[in-house]
Design an enzyme around this catalytic site. Structure first.
Site, mmCIF file in Angstrom:
data_model
loop_
_atom_site.group_PDB
_atom_site.id
_atom_site.type_symbol
_atom_site.label_atom_id
_atom_site.label_comp_id
_atom_site.label_asym_id
_atom_site.label_seq_id
_atom_site.Cartn_x
_atom_site.Cartn_y
_atom_site.Cartn_z
ATOM 1 N N SER D 56 0.842 -1.201 0.000
ATOM 2 C CA SER D 56 0.000 0.000 0.000
ATOM 3 C C SER D 56 0.880 1.256 0.000
ATOM 4 O O SER D 56 0.500 2.288 -0.548
ATOM 5 C CB SER D 56 -0.917 0.022 1.224
ATOM 6 N N GLY D 96 -5.635 -1.176 3.302
ATOM 7 C CA GLY D 96 -6.722 -2.103 2.984
ATOM 8 C C GLY D 96 -7.616 -2.386 4.173
ATOM 9 O O GLY D 96 -8.845 -2.295 4.092
ATOM 10 N N GLY D 98 -7.545 -0.683 7.060
ATOM 11 C CA GLY D 98 -7.824 0.496 7.874
ATOM 12 C C GLY D 98 -7.274 0.353 9.282
ATOM 13 O O GLY D 98 -7.538 1.182 10.150
ATOM 14 N N GLU D 171 -4.575 -3.584 -3.262
ATOM 15 C CA GLU D 171 -3.542 -2.697 -3.825
ATOM 16 C C GLU D 171 -3.774 -2.390 -5.295
ATOM 17 O O GLU D 171 -3.605 -1.260 -5.743
ATOM 18 C CB GLU D 171 -2.137 -3.297 -3.654
#
Lengths: 204, 204, 204, 204
Positions: D56, D96, D98, D171
């Site tokens: 990420s 992804g 959080g 991603e």
């Protein structure tokens, strides 16, 4: 890696003493006019860009961090959001041999663009030394002829001949020199910081 | 940045002299047993992992490069392909204050995993100092209390209080110390390299 | 940056649809023999090295991470502790144009060393395409002629002509393609992982 | 690595088809109001900061590069010269789950400072989702519960459970989504660029 019994650490202490000694010798022969000119250019530049390969690249980053702390608009060449260099910018190259291919190639482009190029190196007679506006010489006992060529290329080939001798390493001297440039910049810009603060309190 | 006229560079030379002086003082008080133990652990580890934040992270990388050149299996925590740490690995943390949050948190995990943890720091009485198998003290005049907390956090908050005084900076001392560890490792591992070479010529 | 009122987001949705469409077209024309040969070489290589510049460099890193997770010995060219390339290694270059100077230069050295060179590119007739053992073509509508030359050089000159059109971007296609190579590698290596586990339980 | 004979590449093609399909499904359920609000905030921010861990983090960098190309003042958290965040800045977190610890911790600091926080995630009900000014949901079939905790920590522990299934990877979707945001920004800022150019030619 290896099951050797470590019985002494004399080389560690010897190496540290040699580095301290080398440092004292370097201080004696530094070109004061070049130092002043370098600081002047850093202060006058719109933005400052740092570049270097391998361990010199790490020194470049360490200096860039400090400049950022002092409030400069500063970038490291090759990082994600580093913008295009403009004529009014100052680009500082760190290269022991002055011949590191990728850095020398970028140095030529910097001169094409018309920006100020400063090289911190141990060799005045080098590709980067010849094209730079200011060449800051940090003398080194190390024969840096081995440092020529592309950094990633030599790494890929497993060519690490520039490892020893460590007591005279260019990277250490350049890190200390650049941190000392920061000390001078604190003095030079610190005054105005105090001014700004006093003005600020006056306004409130 | 600023149009100041640069008339002298005394602070540059003064700062360099202070660093050389500090270095000589540090050499005198180094714990030789800790140095030997540290080198022993590096030699015995299956693989070596380096970690540090900010400028200490750059020092960690500079040391990792040299270890790679010497043939060690070495990794920098946070780089793209750094694998999982195993119990037989050695992890070296570089942290002036011994309190840098992200590094201290990772240090705890290293001890959970059962790997050897070595911390290079200026503070024995610190979070990392207390949990490490070997704490290598590099004394520093700098009050590193300011270095506590998460590195990225402080950076994000614009908290750069640890900038001066530069003459005594932990990063410079640790870079020189670690490069001197390399000098000792060359001596220790170099012998067998010579052996290997002589055997090689015999076989041909 | 700008005080425009954002009234719609049609371009976002349109762009995403175009990317999905382009992807479906790319799937149809992929050279299956090249894919199989590429996977075969990755499995047979002693170690895997990834290289790429700019956004292609980020794709290279994303693939390298996944290979590391699968247990491969994998390195990204240019990272701190990446070792020298050996003849039995596999080097994978990511370059939309196949002409990115720094990557093409390194590609030539890889061939000098005698390692296997795989290039993922949109142009078969390119410097990297011509010298590679396997050239994996990911067709792209984008005219990648603009992508030629040194990446850092173009960045330094502020030459970002390769920005649009984004719907057909090589980087997205190559990331998806490489993640799908991982899916195949999981299938291929997963079996033996299960075997290893069952053997392990038998021994205990 | 392994001497398996590679006889087919069906998983590669299957995985690519699944990704294209997932993408089409994601487009249908995107919250247009959130997209518009996100673009509005990016345009209004003084500067834009990107942050993310692991893959990420690579997506964050890929987006940051494009924003820089468009003329934004943009920084990646953790890079050498990234300055302190100010209240008028916009910080975009890519996570992804959080829940990525380091990013969630930094997110809280961003809110303390008073800057705008945008999170691109697959989970509205997450630490980052709850504290963000704008939470941009990219739905994902993947159970991202596994993505929680500190990224470097999990890497250090060898916890790679989030590897498969790749067809639904957050991603990829976030890279495509963010590149499509760029497409919209080109439309929105491009007009004024043309204006600027026409004005420029008028003046000369």
């Amino acid at each position: 890696m290896k099951k050797t019994q470590v019985n002494d650490c004399e080389d560690v202490l010897l190496s540290m003493r040699m580095i301290a000694e080398t440092l004292n010798e370097v201080i004696k022969v530094l070109d004061r006019e070049a130092i002043k000119a370098m600081i002047q250019k850093i202060l006058e530049g719109e933005r400052v860009f740092l570049m270097g390969a391998g361990r010199s690249g790490l020194v470049a980053k360490a200096f860039a961090m400090r400049l950022m702390h002092l409030g400069f608009s500063v970038y490291v060449v090759g990082e994600t959001t580093t913008p295009a260099v403009q004529p009014q910018d100052v680009v500082i190259a760190i290269s022991g041999s002055g011949e590191t291919r990728s850095i020398a190639d970028l140095g030529k482009i910097v001169k094409d663009i018309g920006s100020t190029l400063i090289t911190v190196t141990s060799k005045k007679e080098s590709t980067l030394g010849r094209i730079s506006d200011i060449t800051m010489i940090l003398p080194s006992k190390t024969k840096n002829d081995l440092d020529a060529g592309g950094y990633l290329e030599r790494n890929m080939r497993g060519d690490y001949r520039n490892v020893p001798p460590l007591g005279t390493s260019f990277e250490i001297t350049s890190l200390i020199f650049l941190d000392s440039i920061i000390a001078q910049l604190i003095t030079l810009t610190g005054a105005s910081e105090a001014e700004l603060k006093s003005r600020h309190t006056n306004i409130e």
